[in-house]
Design a protein around this motif. Sequence first.
Motif, PDB file in Angstrom:
ATOM      1  N   UNK A 118      72.244  80.880   8.162  1.00  0.00           N
ATOM      2  CA  UNK A 118      71.668  81.960   7.381  1.00  0.00           C
ATOM      3  C   UNK A 118      71.986  81.716   5.910  1.00  0.00           C
ATOM      4  N   UNK A 119      70.970  81.395   5.121  1.00  0.00           N
ATOM      5  CA  UNK A 119      71.208  80.998   3.724  1.00  0.00           C
ATOM      6  C   UNK A 119      71.714  82.160   2.873  1.00  0.00           C
ATOM      7  N   UNK A 120      71.311  83.388   3.190  1.00  0.00           N
ATOM      8  CA  UNK A 120      71.611  84.538   2.338  1.00  0.00           C
ATOM      9  C   UNK A 120      73.111  84.734   2.088  1.00  0.00           C
ATOM     10  N   UNK A 121      73.953  84.849   3.136  1.00  0.00           N
ATOM     11  CA  UNK A 121      75.375  85.028   2.851  1.00  0.00           C
ATOM     12  C   UNK A 121      75.985  83.855   2.095  1.00  0.00           C
ATOM     13  N   UNK A 122      75.455  82.648   2.300  1.00  0.00           N
ATOM     14  CA  UNK A 122      75.991  81.501   1.556  1.00  0.00           C
ATOM     15  C   UNK A 122      75.709  81.650   0.060  1.00  0.00           C
ATOM     16  N   UNK A 123      74.442  82.005  -0.272  1.00  0.00           N
ATOM     17  CA  UNK A 123      74.131  82.155  -1.699  1.00  0.00           C
ATOM     18  C   UNK A 123      74.884  83.344  -2.281  1.00  0.00           C
ATOM     19  N   UNK A 137      77.046  81.704   9.495  1.00  0.00           N
ATOM     20  CA  UNK A 137      77.734  81.713   8.202  1.00  0.00           C
ATOM     21  C   UNK A 137      79.229  81.622   8.411  1.00  0.00           C
ATOM     22  N   UNK A 138      79.857  80.797   7.602  1.00  0.00           N
ATOM     23  CA  UNK A 138      81.322  80.796   7.580  1.00  0.00           C
ATOM     24  C   UNK A 138      81.758  80.370   6.198  1.00  0.00           C
ATOM     25  N   UNK A 139      82.727  81.086   5.633  1.00  0.00           N
ATOM     26  CA  UNK A 139      83.191  80.785   4.280  1.00  0.00           C
ATOM     27  C   UNK A 139      84.300  79.736   4.368  1.00  0.00           C
ATOM     28  N   UNK A 140      83.887  78.476   4.577  1.00  0.00           N
ATOM     29  CA  UNK A 140      84.897  77.412   4.653  1.00  0.00           C
ATOM     30  C   UNK A 140      84.956  76.693   3.311  1.00  0.00           C
ATOM     31  N   UNK A 141      85.241  77.487   2.251  1.00  0.00           N
ATOM     32  CA  UNK A 141      85.148  76.956   0.892  1.00  0.00           C
ATOM     33  C   UNK A 141      86.338  76.095   0.508  1.00  0.00           C
ATOM     34  N   UNK A 142      87.470  76.289   1.158  1.00  0.00           N
ATOM     35  CA  UNK A 142      88.645  75.519   0.741  1.00  0.00           C
ATOM     36  C   UNK A 142      89.121  74.579   1.843  1.00  0.00           C
ATOM     37  N   UNK A 143      88.229  74.311   2.810  1.00  0.00           N
ATOM     38  CA  UNK A 143      88.599  73.353   3.842  1.00  0.00           C
ATOM     39  C   UNK A 143      88.049  71.998   3.450  1.00  0.00           C
ATOM     40  N   UNK A 144      88.689  70.952   3.931  1.00  0.00           N
ATOM     41  CA  UNK A 144      88.160  69.636   3.566  1.00  0.00           C
ATOM     42  C   UNK A 144      87.415  69.048   4.754  1.00  0.00           C
ATOM     43  N   UNK A 145      86.394  68.262   4.441  1.00  0.00           N
ATOM     44  CA  UNK A 145      85.578  67.685   5.496  1.00  0.00           C
ATOM     45  C   UNK A 145      86.366  66.640   6.266  1.00  0.00           C
ATOM     46  N   UNK A 146      87.242  65.930   5.528  1.00  0.00           N
ATOM     47  CA  UNK A 146      87.996  64.846   6.157  1.00  0.00           C
ATOM     48  C   UNK A 146      88.848  65.334   7.320  1.00  0.00           C
ATOM     49  N   UNK A 147      89.210  66.644   7.319  1.00  0.00           N
ATOM     50  CA  UNK A 147      90.072  67.135   8.389  1.00  0.00           C
ATOM     51  C   UNK A 147      89.288  67.506   9.643  1.00  0.00           C
ATOM     52  N   UNK A 148      87.975  67.390   9.594  1.00  0.00           N
ATOM     53  CA  UNK A 148      87.147  67.757  10.745  1.00  0.00           C
ATOM     54  C   UNK A 148      86.850  66.536  11.593  1.00  0.00           C
ATOM     55  N   UNK A 176      86.754  71.996  -7.517  1.00  0.00           N
ATOM     56  CA  UNK A 176      86.727  70.657  -6.910  1.00  0.00           C
ATOM     57  C   UNK A 176      86.810  70.774  -5.390  1.00  0.00           C
ATOM     58  N   UNK A 177      87.701  71.661  -4.926  1.00  0.00           N
ATOM     59  CA  UNK A 177      87.825  71.872  -3.483  1.00  0.00           C
ATOM     60  C   UNK A 177      86.518  72.423  -2.913  1.00  0.00           C
ATOM     61  N   UNK A 178      85.898  73.368  -3.636  1.00  0.00           N
ATOM     62  CA  UNK A 178      84.646  73.956  -3.145  1.00  0.00           C
ATOM     63  C   UNK A 178      83.550  72.893  -3.063  1.00  0.00           C
ATOM     64  N   UNK A 179      83.478  72.048  -4.109  1.00  0.00           N
ATOM     65  CA  UNK A 179      82.459  70.994  -4.115  1.00  0.00           C
ATOM     66  C   UNK A 179      82.588  70.074  -2.907  1.00  0.00           C
ATOM     67  N   UNK A 180      83.840  69.794  -2.515  1.00  0.00           N
ATOM     68  CA  UNK A 180      84.063  68.829  -1.434  1.00  0.00           C
ATOM     69  C   UNK A 180      84.115  69.466  -0.056  1.00  0.00           C
ATOM     70  N   UNK A 181      84.027  70.815   0.005  1.00  0.00           N
ATOM     71  CA  UNK A 181      84.207  71.502   1.287  1.00  0.00           C
ATOM     72  C   UNK A 181      82.901  71.553   2.066  1.00  0.00           C
ATOM     73  N   UNK A 182      82.977  71.889   3.353  1.00  0.00           N
ATOM     74  CA  UNK A 182      81.744  72.114   4.120  1.00  0.00           C
ATOM     75  C   UNK A 182      80.870  73.182   3.459  1.00  0.00           C
ATOM     76  N   UNK A 183      81.512  74.190   2.898  1.00  0.00           N
ATOM     77  CA  UNK A 183      80.771  75.241   2.187  1.00  0.00           C
ATOM     78  C   UNK A 183      79.945  74.639   1.049  1.00  0.00           C
ATOM     79  N   UNK A 184      80.551  73.696   0.305  1.00  0.00           N
ATOM     80  CA  UNK A 184      79.836  73.022  -0.783  1.00  0.00           C
ATOM     81  C   UNK A 184      78.615  72.273  -0.274  1.00  0.00           C
ATOM     82  N   UNK A 185      78.759  71.606   0.862  1.00  0.00           N
ATOM     83  CA  UNK A 185      77.609  70.894   1.443  1.00  0.00           C
ATOM     84  C   UNK A 185      76.512  71.883   1.812  1.00  0.00           C
ATOM     85  N   UNK A 186      76.910  73.025   2.373  1.00  0.00           N
ATOM     86  CA  UNK A 186      75.921  74.042   2.747  1.00  0.00           C
ATOM     87  C   UNK A 186      75.161  74.522   1.511  1.00  0.00           C
TER      88      UNK A 186
END
Lengths: 403, 252
Positions: free
Chosen positions: A241-246, B111-122, A214-224
């Motif tokens: 760069x799409x590669x590291x994201x995928x 690239x940045x692994x911001x997988x556990x950050x929330x958008x609302x905090x930006x 759920x956190x991943x879905x809502x994160x900037x990473x999820x949007x990417x």
Amino acid sequence: MLGLSKKDTTFLLIVIFLTLATPILLQPFPEGSPLAQFNAGYPDLMQRFAIYGIFAIGFNILFGLTGYLSFGHAAFLGVGSYSVVWMYKLLSYNVLPGLILAIITSALFALLIGYVSLRRSGIYFSILTLAFAQMSFNLAYSVLTPLTNGETGLQVYTDDPQVLMSAGAPTSPHLFGIVMNESTKIDVNGWQFTFSNGYYFCAIIAIVVFYLSLRIFRSPFGIMLRAIKTNQTRMSYTGLNARPYTLAAFVISGMYAGLAGGLLAAMDPLAGAERMQWTASGEVVLMTILGGAGTLMGPVLGAGFIKYFENIFSKINDTILHSWFSALPDGLEDAVVFMLHPFIGKGWNLTLGLLFMLVVIFLPGGLIEGGTRIWNLVTGKSRKTRSIVKDSEHQPKPPVHVN
Amino acid sequence: MGILEVTNVNKRFGGLQALSNVNLDVGQGTVHAIIGPNGAGKSTLLNVLVGKLIPDTGTVMFNGASVLGRKPYEINQLGISRVFQTPEIFGDLTVFENMLIPCFAKRDGAFRLHALESIASEAALIELAEHMLREVNMIDKRHMTASSLSRGDKRRLEMAMCLVQEPKLLLLDEPTAGMARADTNNTIDLLNQIHDSREITMVIIEHDMHVVFSLAKRITVLAQGTPLVEDTPENIKGHPKVKEAYLGEAAA
């Protein structure tokens, strides 16, 4: 709460409640009633719901968000199982070291497979992952026999070192003394509820990983990741760069699969190569699509649906059918049973296949879309009225009437 | 010295000399249009400028760094943004999410692994995205799915997504292709407004003379892969060589 919006928090609480109450909710019929065979509240099946739910949640992070369809996720499931059984053999029956190792090894595997496969997209990516999974299966089945015990499957023998095993420790998988296959049965007015340690262990892990997804879905990473699915050209010309994201999404979903595989071995201390076969990879694809790819709950629903069919529908046989239709005249009874025969018992795959086709054709958004439609019908918020309200904003205003 | 310098570029596809001896010098802060009849090599030149095609000879320097052989995301990081012939936006995402992505890319890199950050905090990035949406008059549409926008709005959104990254150079590939006259005029106004407020250097590839003469400060006419003339719009209008290229020998 927990970095979630109010709506998501409510959603998470509902999921937690449903997961914890599963042993009661899946036992709607009293013991001894003819419908009791449709009860799904026994530990073995509920554990499968939770474990395959985890598998599908992880798969959905890759497929649902980025659109990359992996046909080789069963490889990670198998790697996870083997890791856990090896920890049993070397250390002790405590599941914790095994599960940690399962996540690490599956992440490393995913990194390797993903690094190569993600050089291509679309069907080529799917085929590459399928090839890797089949290679893993064949390696596990024959070449790597010293490591995997080949077709017999890996299991714990009495002469294994088990260096951390103390004298009085349980001789089946446990978590610091809580034995997985023990359960408490409670009888209430003819209903029997089974609360098993193993199920609750899986359920709590499932809740944690659901929260993470759920956190991943809502994160900037999820949007990417969703951006990758939509438009890779714009993505790269925006400086991303799409590669590291995928690759990150692939590794994360591989870790979920490894955890699920580890839990399978935590419930039953065995690991076989067939867990890596392509049918197992296909199954998680079916689960995700059936439930609704890209939705949060869909894959879990799909996993539950398929596992329910596999375990409950397959148990119905001709004798049971005859007892259902015994009120009909003899000839007609036989005819009805004859007609239904291919769809039950071993034919459960046929029923599932038909249902899958119906869902894909009429509910492209999966069971979740079906649920939403029913909900809208019940609450009177049908699609038609909504679209009319929406359209009126864009339509010219009616001319003011002049007398 | 210009911000973008193309020196002696040649590109051959099999038997076709797509670009021959192209030299181009785009000055800082100017709007430079590249025009020419079909097949003149405009698109080839643009693809060379974004590093997508590597020319057989010659160099393309941007701010003193070569762009050749760089990946699209590296080109973007140099400060070059590109607007496509058909708007390239994230169709499945909302307008607001579309705006957020370039903001994140500008701040966090490729690239940045911001997988556990929330958008609302930006808060700062949300503010930036909303500010840009207000500037292009799309704040009311922030919750709409981008693919349901009108073509003019898609173009507007795409430009906003480029501009929020504050590029040094904006490349536009036929920004008004396929648009109705009203949308075309809106786009021209938007581009003029952008140029006046930010002094961004722009390179425009365009067919529509109305657009070219409304925007460009300098024009290069390309024909058969070679630049014919480079001059101000006033001088280009009556130039005999241009008439020749567009209308054939008889008219000259």
